[in-house]
Design a protein around this motif. Structure first.
Motif, short mmCIF file in Angstrom:
data_model
loop_
_atom_site.label_atom_id
_atom_site.label_comp_id
_atom_site.label_asym_id
_atom_site.label_seq_id
_atom_site.Cartn_x
_atom_site.Cartn_y
_atom_site.Cartn_z
N LEU A 322 -0.15 7.85 -6.32
CA LEU A 322 -1.09 7.21 -5.40
C LEU A 322 -2.47 7.15 -6.02
N ARG A 323 -3.29 6.30 -5.45
CA ARG A 323 -4.70 6.29 -5.82
C ARG A 323 -5.53 6.16 -4.54
N ALA A 324 -6.69 6.76 -4.57
CA ALA A 324 -7.59 6.73 -3.41
C ALA A 324 -8.73 5.78 -3.74
N ASP A 343 -8.86 6.02 1.77
CA ASP A 343 -8.00 4.84 1.70
C ASP A 343 -6.95 5.08 0.63
N LEU A 344 -5.68 5.24 1.04
CA LEU A 344 -4.60 5.59 0.13
C LEU A 344 -3.78 4.36 -0.24
N GLY A 350 -0.52 -1.18 -5.59
CA GLY A 350 -1.72 -1.25 -4.76
C GLY A 350 -1.46 -1.42 -3.28
N ARG A 351 -0.19 -1.32 -2.84
CA ARG A 351 0.09 -1.45 -1.41
C ARG A 351 -0.46 -0.25 -0.64
N PRO A 408 4.05 10.53 2.25
CA PRO A 408 5.37 10.58 1.61
C PRO A 408 5.36 11.23 0.22
N VAL A 409 4.18 11.53 -0.33
CA VAL A 409 4.07 12.27 -1.58
C VAL A 409 3.10 13.43 -1.34
N ARG A 410 3.04 14.37 -2.28
CA ARG A 410 2.13 15.50 -2.16
C ARG A 410 1.02 15.36 -3.19
N GLU A 411 -0.20 15.42 -2.70
CA GLU A 411 -1.37 15.28 -3.58
C GLU A 411 -2.57 15.92 -2.90
#
Length: 428
Positions: A322-324, A343-344, A350-351, A408-411
């Motif tokens: 992911l990117r924020a 904003d994730l 980029g969705r 849905p992911v861990r970050e």
């Protein structure tokens, strides 16, 4: 209860720091600089797992080793220059270590970019627990297993000749030397052991928070570690644990008092020490309890529980998927309240990441864990992928905000925020 795993982890880490102080107090040594070994362990363990993809248990072991090595100069002073020189030197050494960490800037290439300490900007991206599949509950369990092992080791040590020598040196070093005990050697070993425990606590802290700020390793961290041991009492290794639990419990109880809770908390601790100057578990109280009933620690079960927890997570590295695109916090106008937005997006296309489970928490680097704000759930804010939460901070000052994504992911993403008229938020 939301954030309970975080609270348990913090209590366990604080207990390890308190145990490192407890070992010194048993030998008649008072340290104001345990934060130096704590910081060395945090950076050492974090560097091993972040830069070289080492398993988490190796990071903890490296932290303990780094803490022991960092304590060698103080061990020499304790052995050769005595208790007063040790106490004064510990504070100077801790500040020297903190300044060294602010200047530490290492760029280790990984995933096309540098990772590692970045001087005053701190040391972020310590993602080993996330990458190796550790949940918050698993990590809290592992930390408490470390505490149990440390307590079991110290209990066994105190029952042996080495432990009796430490106690003799703490009671009267001149008399101990008169009966043939090498006081310098005992003090050297005790400071090394204390540094290893503090380094283990630091590494556990680094992999728990995933972000290190050099400002965290200030004198307040050492004072809190000493307070846990003094309040709990040095009659037994269980005393520092009791002190840490009491400290965190009372501090949480005083949370509605906002910026005044430190005053109320300090006053209550002062009253406690007035009526129990040797702490809750004083040597006399422990002797009475031991005479009433003797118990043996189930060391084998503790070791097996720790091993099962540590081996249940694998190794390996995975780039964050992911990117924020927007991470910011701003005051709302209400007293000490801020509104945080993130904003994730999926890194591949980029969705918007929707749905996602996001929490926001905060900690004050100048007093790590003492003013921690428990996680608050973030909710979707008008459009897919955008999440917002409101936090009420206890006081003005510099804070590190922690955005925890669990599905849905861990970050974990961090943001440095300064609350007050003269402050401006800055992303890290």
């Amino acid at each position: 209860m939301q954030g309970l795993d975080t609270v348990v982890s913090n209590i366990g880490i604080a207990s390890l720091l308190a145990l490192s102080t407890y070992v010194l107090l048993k030998a008649g040594l008072l340290s104001l600089g345990q934060q130096a070994m704590f910081g060395a362990g945090a950076y050492g363990g974090g560097l091993l797992t972040t830069g070289w993809d080492a398993p988490l248990w190796a990071g903890w072991a490296c932290g303990a080793l780094a803490g022991a090595v960092a304590g060698l100069p103080l061990a020499w002073i304790a052995a050769r220059r005595g208790t007063t020189a040790f106490t004064l030197s510990s504070l100077f050494y801790a500040e020297l270590t903190r300044f060294a960490l602010t200047a530490l800037d290492l760029g280790i290439e990984r995933d096309g970019g540098p990772v590692g300490p970045a001087g005053l900007d701190g040391f972020g991206g310590i993602r080993a627990a996330l990458e190796q599949g550790w949940s918050d509950g698993m990590y809290a369990t592992a930390v408490m297993a470390m505490v149990a092992l440390a307590v079991a080791f110290l209990v066994l040590l105190e029952r042996r000749r080495s432990g009796r020598r430490i106690q003799a040196v703490g009671n009267d070093p001149i008399l101990a030397a008169g009966v043939g005990i090498d006081v310098a050697r005992v003090r050297f070993a005790v400071v090394g052991l204390s540094g290893a425990i503090a380094g283990l606590a630091g590494s556990a802290y680094a992999h728990h928070t995933t972000f290190l700020d050099p400002a965290s390793f200030s004198i307040m961290l050492g004072v809190h570690g000493m307070a846990y041991a003094v309040v709990g009492g040095i009659g037994s290794p269980v005393g520092p644990l009791l002190g840490a639990v009491l400290d965190f419990g009372l501090f949480e109880a005083f949370r509605p008092l906002a910026q005044y809770r430190m005053i109320a908390f300090g006053g209550l601790i002062a009253l406690l020490l007035l009526f129990r100057p040797q702490g809750l578990l004083s040597p006399s109280a422990v002797r009475r309890m031991t005479a009433a009933r003797k118990r043996r620690l189930p060391c084998g079960l503790i070791v097996l529980a720790f091993a099962a927890t540590a081996l249940s997570a694998g190794t390996g590295h995975a780039a964050p998927p992911l990117r924020a695109e927007a991470v910011e916090c701003a005051p709302t106008g209400a007293a000490f309240e801020i509104r945080c937005v993130i904003d994730l997006r999926w890194s591949q296309d980029g969705r918007p990441m929707d749905p996602a489970t996001v929490t926001v928490s905060a900690d004050m680097p100048s007093m790590p864990m003492a003013h921690a704000v428990r996680p608050v759930a973030a909710t979707q804010d008008g459009k897919p992928g955008l999440y917002a939460a409101r936090l009420v901070l206890p006081m003005n000052g510099e804070w590190v905000l922690r955005f925890g994504i669990s599905s849905p992911v861990r970050e974990v993403i961090h943001l440095r925020q300064c609350l007050g008229a003269a402050c401006q938020g800055e992303k890290r």
